[in-house]
Design an enzyme around this catalytic site. Structure first.
Site, PDB file in Angstrom:
ATOM      1  N   HIS A 211       0.783  -1.240   0.046  1.00  0.00           N
ATOM      2  CA  HIS A 211      -0.043  -0.009  -0.090  1.00  0.00           C
ATOM      3  C   HIS A 211       0.847   1.131  -0.146  1.00  0.00           C
ATOM      4  O   HIS A 211       1.536   1.397   0.932  1.00  0.00           O
ATOM      5  CB  HIS A 211      -0.856   0.072   1.278  1.00  0.00           C
ATOM      6  CG  HIS A 211      -1.793   1.132   1.365  1.00  0.00           C
ATOM      7  ND1 HIS A 211      -3.262   1.412   0.526  1.00  0.00           N
ATOM      8  CD2 HIS A 211      -1.757   2.516   1.843  1.00  0.00           C
ATOM      9  CE1 HIS A 211      -3.951   2.321   0.894  1.00  0.00           C
ATOM     10  NE2 HIS A 211      -2.817   3.022   1.486  1.00  0.00           N
ATOM     11  N   CYS A 212       0.716   2.052  -1.044  1.00  0.00           N
ATOM     12  CA  CYS A 212       1.708   3.095  -1.221  1.00  0.00           C
ATOM     13  C   CYS A 212       0.696   4.487  -0.806  1.00  0.00           C
ATOM     14  O   CYS A 212      -0.116   4.805  -1.301  1.00  0.00           O
ATOM     15  CB  CYS A 212       2.008   3.524  -2.665  1.00  0.00           C
ATOM     16  SG  CYS A 212       2.927   4.832  -2.978  1.00  0.00           S
TER      17      CYS A 212
END
Length: 350
Positions: A211-212
């Protein structure tokens, strides 16, 4: 369209047996020479629709009933996580150097070097911006919930305990192995291989890499190629901006009458160009490290989630999804983009 013959010859019910003259015909019934039984066999889509046909109920998209931490726009075509503060910071950091370059440095490079120089930077910069928006707003591969809900049976209390399931990976290869599929108690489904649950988006994502927070989305199967292109274009744009910024500030100093470089940097185009050179050099470090890291993971057939949570890293067993290096890149970056599981409105997809 059929025609009616105006001669005394015996008419046949088949058009190919009628000895008719094209100059002796008039427009007639379009279903001629069909009889009543043949007319009733005409497909329904070519017949007139009666007034008493019931209306088909509207089928809502799945994203409207998906209890996750995502924001959907444009009928579900655009979606991102609800934590968007870091995304605004990264967006500002990407837009700022481009605006300053086209205002202060592009004019000097256009007239003193070549028009191809700022045009090339414009292409790389546009590729970085477009891939950033495409990666952050595309569906990463969210899996629909309640695909396998466990119901409690008083006669069998253990019925709510999910059983382990295994999937054979590489069935056509000699080194095929079985991979365990984990049951997600939040989404009520057996996650496919390489899928994981994101605690920030609260969804199970197919081929979840990570998850960025800077892109405000999960990096999964459906947007991984955009993430890879984004890293590559940002690194190339930053390195190109570094060279152009320093070249503009130094080249304009040699063509000017200034004797002191520090005094020359007080000029707007020279000072901003020198700042862009430093900005590009610093901005290429982190994306460059991430790009090299992603290339390494693709070459060994893993993603970030699998690499960080591997339980048998010290063993000599080959990763079940690993193949040759070129085939790994081909599978990850060039595989077809499947249909979104949560956005479709067609009945065939629901």
């Amino acid at each position: 369209m059929s025609y009616e013959k105006h001669s005394d010859a015996k008419a046949s019910r088949y058009a190919w047996n009628q000895p008719w003259n094209p100059f002796e015909v008039t427009l007639s019934d379009p279903t001629y020479p069909m009889n009543l039984e043949e007319k009733n066999q005409i497909p329904y889509r070519f017949q007139s629709v009666p007034d008493d046909v019931p209306e088909v109920p509207h089928i809502e998209s799945r994203y409207k009933n998906l209890p996750g931490n995502n924001i959907y726009l444009c009928c579900g075509r655009l979606q991102m996580s609800s934590q968007y503060k870091a995304f605004l910071i990264s967006l500002f950091a990407l837009i700022l150097p481009g605006v300053l370059f086209f205002i202060f440095s592009a004019f000097w490079l256009w007239h003193h070097v070549s028009p191809a120089v700022p045009i090339t930077f414009a292409y790389l910069y546009a590729l970085a911006v477009v891939s950033m928006f495409k990666c952050s707003t595309a569906d990463p591969g969210i899996l629909p919930r309640n695909a396998y809900s466990l119901t409690y049976n008083p006669a069998h209390p253990w019925s709510v305990i999910p059983e382990d399931r295994k999937v054979l990976v590489g069935s056509t290869r000699s080194d095929s192995v079985f991979v365990n599929t984990v049951y997600c108690h939040t989404c009520h489904l057996y996650r496919p291989p390489r899928a994981s649950h994101c605690h920030l988006c609260d969804n199970c994502v197919e081929y979840l890499d990570h998850h960025c927070i800077w892109l405000n989305t999960c990096i999964g199967r459906r947007n991984y190629r955009y993430y890879f292109i984004f890293l590559l274009s940002v690194v190339l744009s930053a390195l190109y901006l570094t060279g152009l910024g320093f070249y503009t500030s130094i080249g304009s100093f040699h063509e000017s009458t200034d004797t002191n470089f520090a005094a020359h940097l007080r000029r707007p185009w020279a000072g901003v160009s020198f700042f862009l050179g430093i900005y590009g050099a610093l901005g290429a470090i982190l994306p460059g490290i991430l790009f090299c890291y992603q290339c390494y993971l693709i070459s060994v057939g893993q993603n970030v989630h699998e690499y960080l949570r591997a339980k048998s890293t010290e063993t000599e067993d080959v990763h079940p999804f690993h193949d040759s290096i070129w085939l790994n890149f081909l599978v990850v970056l060039c595989r077809p983009k499947n249909v979104s599981y949560v956005r479709p409105t067609r009945k065939s997809y629901v």
